[in-house]
Design an enzyme around this catalytic site. Sequence first.
Site, PDB file in Angstrom:
ATOM      1  N   GLY A 150      39.362 -53.897 -73.734  1.00 23.25           N
ATOM      2  CA  GLY A 150      39.343 -53.219 -75.035  1.00 23.25           C
ATOM      3  C   GLY A 150      40.694 -53.310 -75.712  1.00 23.25           C
ATOM      4  O   GLY A 150      40.786 -53.536 -76.921  1.00 23.25           O
TER       5      GLY A 150
ATOM      6  N   ASP B  14      27.716 -59.396 -63.548  1.00 20.09           N
ATOM      7  CA  ASP B  14      26.808 -58.238 -63.496  1.00 20.09           C
ATOM      8  C   ASP B  14      25.441 -58.653 -64.021  1.00 20.09           C
ATOM      9  O   ASP B  14      25.357 -59.361 -65.033  1.00 20.09           O
ATOM     10  CB  ASP B  14      27.280 -57.111 -64.439  1.00 20.09           C
ATOM     11  CG  ASP B  14      28.608 -56.508 -64.025  1.00 20.09           C
ATOM     12  OD1 ASP B  14      29.045 -56.800 -62.899  1.00 20.09           O
ATOM     13  OD2 ASP B  14      29.196 -55.763 -64.838  1.00 20.09           O
TER      14      ASP B  14
ATOM     15  N   CYS C  28      37.129 -27.825 -81.341  1.00 20.40           N
ATOM     16  CA  CYS C  28      35.683 -27.701 -81.136  1.00 20.40           C
ATOM     17  C   CYS C  28      35.398 -26.586 -80.136  1.00 20.40           C
ATOM     18  O   CYS C  28      35.517 -25.426 -80.491  1.00 20.40           O
ATOM     19  CB  CYS C  28      35.076 -29.039 -80.754  1.00 20.40           C
ATOM     20  SG  CYS C  28      33.337 -29.131 -81.235  1.00 20.40           S
TER      21      CYS C  28
ATOM     22  N   HIS D  75      36.871 -32.373 -84.861  1.00 21.25           N
ATOM     23  CA  HIS D  75      37.701 -33.109 -83.900  1.00 21.25           C
ATOM     24  C   HIS D  75      38.765 -33.919 -84.642  1.00 21.25           C
ATOM     25  O   HIS D  75      38.525 -35.086 -84.959  1.00 21.25           O
ATOM     26  CB  HIS D  75      36.836 -34.076 -83.087  1.00 21.25           C
ATOM     27  CG  HIS D  75      35.935 -33.411 -82.115  1.00 21.25           C
ATOM     28  ND1 HIS D  75      36.290 -33.188 -80.806  1.00 21.25           N
ATOM     29  CD2 HIS D  75      34.686 -32.917 -82.254  1.00 21.25           C
ATOM     30  CE1 HIS D  75      35.293 -32.584 -80.173  1.00 21.25           C
ATOM     31  NE2 HIS D  75      34.306 -32.409 -81.027  1.00 21.25           N
TER      32      HIS D  75
ATOM     33  N   GLU E 175      41.306 -35.297 -83.535  1.00 19.99           N
ATOM     34  CA  GLU E 175      41.859 -36.396 -82.724  1.00 19.99           C
ATOM     35  C   GLU E 175      41.223 -37.749 -83.045  1.00 19.99           C
ATOM     36  O   GLU E 175      41.848 -38.783 -82.856  1.00 19.99           O
ATOM     37  CB  GLU E 175      41.748 -36.076 -81.223  1.00 19.99           C
ATOM     38  CG  GLU E 175      40.359 -36.105 -80.591  1.00 19.99           C
ATOM     39  CD  GLU E 175      39.548 -34.804 -80.753  1.00 19.99           C
ATOM     40  OE1 GLU E 175      39.892 -33.997 -81.644  1.00 19.99           O
ATOM     41  OE2 GLU E 175      38.578 -34.618 -80.006  1.00 19.99           O
TER      42      GLU E 175
HETATM   43  N1  GLN Z   1      29.622 -26.995 -76.788  1.00 22.82           N
HETATM   44  C1  GLN Z   1      30.082 -26.673 -78.091  1.00 22.82           C
HETATM   45  C2  GLN Z   1      29.025 -26.917 -79.154  1.00 22.82           C
HETATM   46  O1  GLN Z   1      28.075 -27.601 -78.904  1.00 22.82           O
HETATM   47  C3  GLN Z   1      31.346 -27.451 -78.425  1.00 22.82           C
HETATM   48  C4  GLN Z   1      31.121 -28.918 -78.584  1.00 22.82           C
HETATM   49  C5  GLN Z   1      32.375 -29.730 -78.510  1.00 22.82           C
HETATM   50  O2  GLN Z   1      33.411 -29.252 -78.085  1.00 22.82           O
HETATM   51  N2  GLN Z   1      32.302 -30.995 -78.884  1.00 22.82           N
HETATM   52  O3  GLN Z   1      29.148 -26.437 -80.265  1.00 22.82           O
END
Ligand code: GLN
Length: 538
Positions: A17, A147, A383, A509, A511
Amino acid sequence: MKFIFVTGGVLSGLGKGITASSIGRLLKARGLNVSAIKIDPYLNLDAGTMNPFEHGEVYVLDDGAEVDLDLGNYERFMDAKLSREHNITTGKVYASVIEKERRGDYLGKTVQIIPHITNEIKEIITRVTRSTDADVMIIELGGTVGDIESMPFLEAVRQLGMEVGREENCTFVHTTLVPILGSVGEQKTKPTQHSVKELMSIGIKPDIIVGRSSAPLEEGIRKKISLFCDVPPEAVISAPDAKSIYQVPITLEAQGVAEYIIKRMRLTHLAKKMDMADWNQFLSRVLNHSRDVTIALVGKYTHLADSYLSHLEAFTHAGAKEDCKVNVRFIDSDEITPQTAPALLGDVDGVIIPGGFGIRGVEGKITATTFAREKGIPYSGVCLGFQVATIEIARNVLGLKDANSTEFDPRTPHPVIDIMPEQKGSCKMGGTMRLGSQKVMIAEGTRAHQLYGATEAMERHRHRYEVNPKYIESLEGAGWKFSGRSEDLHRMEIGELEGHPYFVASQFHPEFKSRPSSPTPIHLGLVRAAIAYKDGKA
Ligand code: GLN
């Protein structure tokens, strides 16, 4: 259409990658339009339901596709924006062929791997390539040559190579291992020879061999590989272990990879002079710092660093910007209790709680949050981390004992985090969360506004649960301000705690949007706060 196919031999995890991404970066730096596709030979339709323990993080694209983490590398290295079509899995190919069979498209024929599956693979690759304006499409084949799972893909790309013009329109890059035998300290070429032989038995002769080794390939070894594997010596590329993945494009370029590919594929008329100035500057900032901080990442997939790959990269980007090495200390959330927290977290300069699913480890994350909140340690939650911060504040600041998310305690008296109404009753696990890029509205005069320098941002999502609207008022009353909200203002996207040096968490997120040239504001903010916190201790 021009293709670069990247295959791997001997064993997995060789950094195909990174090789693919680096080649992409170099061609981009020569002014070419480059895009990339990752082929994953597993039967899952996408990476959405896969456990990070096994495969590393699930990366999320703007369009909400849940894909292999290599697509994150492509986006970061090439500064590209990819879509779900750029990740092909065996599952996707079969699903499409079976659908066609049910529709009667095959006119009564026996449906077979060759030609139906292989034709489908070629069609998808061709369609995706046409849909981009790429001068060159890089296609990385997951798995290792030999594989069983990879066979149909190798056969399909062999045929595709022949159809588009094997010489000038495609380049096969084979990444292999050149081990160094401890006792003799000698680089060994036999595994490479065997894996090239395996590739040739399928009808593919590599044009470039990238030899991964702990040290640079010795000249004699390069010649030997060239001779035995029938590639010119200048097409045997040495890829020694690097201090940073961001060094790999530079290592490859020093050996003339981009020029070799450009000449071979008759792209000279499109190519400009190499411009890697920005990249080189970024790399030197990644490798040299005048200061450092330690940030604890408290999660439950901590024994596999790849589970949190985009966080690690986001910290690298933020650290490079701040002239600071960010040491990320992985801490298993199961190990954190009020008794162990001081020893595990007492000396860190920041804490981050990343995303996650399921109840295991959640109480440890809540305890880590209490510790960071009470001790004034810079803190970020992403999250699940945002949800954990909300639960912690509800329990310990608002005094709502047993507050929880209904994901972990369906009968909690205080469901401060609850399943989104549209998610109720959905029993399908794959591709059903709130996914992908959504607009976040940022309130002026808040820390989030300072961080983003804007009142709107597009951020990527992947979750089913969110802050229960019934508790917004009381949570804000307790100092947990929701400075970022969805476009309709109904969903809480960013929380920031008043009176704390840095306590900022997001439902999205950040990131996944961090790039070498533009670190995400949330991680950058945490790194800056960690530097200030460490300076304050000194
Ligand atoms: N489990 C939590 C939700 O579904 C957080 C999900 C996550 O951190 N990506 O909302």
